[in-house]
Write an enzyme that holds these catalytic residues in place. Sequence first.
Site, PDB file in Angstrom:
ATOM      1  N   HIS A 265     -48.024  46.542  57.405  1.00 39.28           N
ATOM      2  CA  HIS A 265     -48.273  46.262  58.816  1.00 39.28           C
ATOM      3  C   HIS A 265     -47.852  47.424  59.711  1.00 39.28           C
ATOM      4  O   HIS A 265     -46.983  48.218  59.362  1.00 39.28           O
ATOM      5  CB  HIS A 265     -47.550  44.985  59.229  1.00 39.28           C
ATOM      6  CG  HIS A 265     -48.167  43.752  58.648  1.00 39.28           C
ATOM      7  ND1 HIS A 265     -47.807  42.490  59.018  1.00 39.28           N
ATOM      8  CD2 HIS A 265     -49.147  43.592  57.716  1.00 39.28           C
ATOM      9  CE1 HIS A 265     -48.522  41.605  58.355  1.00 39.28           C
ATOM     10  NE2 HIS A 265     -49.336  42.254  57.547  1.00 39.28           N
TER      11      HIS A 265
ATOM     12  N   GLU B  16     -46.099  47.574  62.424  1.00 37.49           N
ATOM     13  CA  GLU B  16     -44.698  47.594  62.822  1.00 37.49           C
ATOM     14  C   GLU B  16     -43.821  48.210  61.739  1.00 37.49           C
ATOM     15  O   GLU B  16     -42.935  49.013  62.018  1.00 37.49           O
ATOM     16  CB  GLU B  16     -44.189  46.176  63.109  1.00 37.49           C
ATOM     17  CG  GLU B  16     -44.977  45.435  64.165  1.00 37.49           C
ATOM     18  CD  GLU B  16     -46.120  44.593  63.585  1.00 37.49           C
ATOM     19  OE1 GLU B  16     -46.937  45.116  62.793  1.00 37.49           O
ATOM     20  OE2 GLU B  16     -46.204  43.408  63.944  1.00 37.49           O
TER      21      GLU B  16
ATOM     22  N   CYS C 299     -46.027  39.209  63.016  1.00 34.76           N
ATOM     23  CA  CYS C 299     -45.926  38.104  62.054  1.00 34.76           C
ATOM     24  C   CYS C 299     -44.442  37.855  61.758  1.00 34.76           C
ATOM     25  O   CYS C 299     -43.581  38.684  62.094  1.00 34.76           O
ATOM     26  CB  CYS C 299     -46.682  38.464  60.778  1.00 34.76           C
ATOM     27  SG  CYS C 299     -45.865  39.717  59.754  1.00 34.76           S
TER      28      CYS C 299
END
Length: 165
Positions: A108, A110, A133
């Site tokens: 992801h 991030e 998430c």
Amino acid sequence: MEPRRARPVGAAVTDAAPYDASTVPGWDDYFLGIATAVAARAKCTRRRVGAVLTIEHRIIATGYNGAAPGEDDCLQGACPRGQLGYDEVPELGDYDRPGTIGFCIAIHAEVNALLFATRDTKGATAYITDPPCPGCRKALAAAGVLRVVWPDGEHDRVGLTAWGP
């Protein structure tokens, strides 16, 4: 091959509008705009996500979603999830279990930003094009990020790990 530029690098911008302080974006809008630009590099057929980490209004990292460096990615057909529509696998359905229909190979945005940060992320703010998430929320909290902002909301440090209804 790099995309063509509208003007040569280093060329003067001759049609720039006069300076108007009312058009200068606030910090959140500014960094969310940069996160949107970063998302353009994402290698996912289902969702393009960009992230920017800042400390004291200075960028310390950017990240976008995609396979690990050197690995085939979604755009090359390597991701099982990337070959399915939202009617087959919902937007945030099960994506972290290898062997399942919705498994995703991407790291992801991030997490990529955290991995490539140029300094300690303690006290940072993360700007993300989508809400994080649960796994990314935990990673951001563990890295010392104090605030996470996305276009329609934000979490402070407590909110990152508040799992209640």
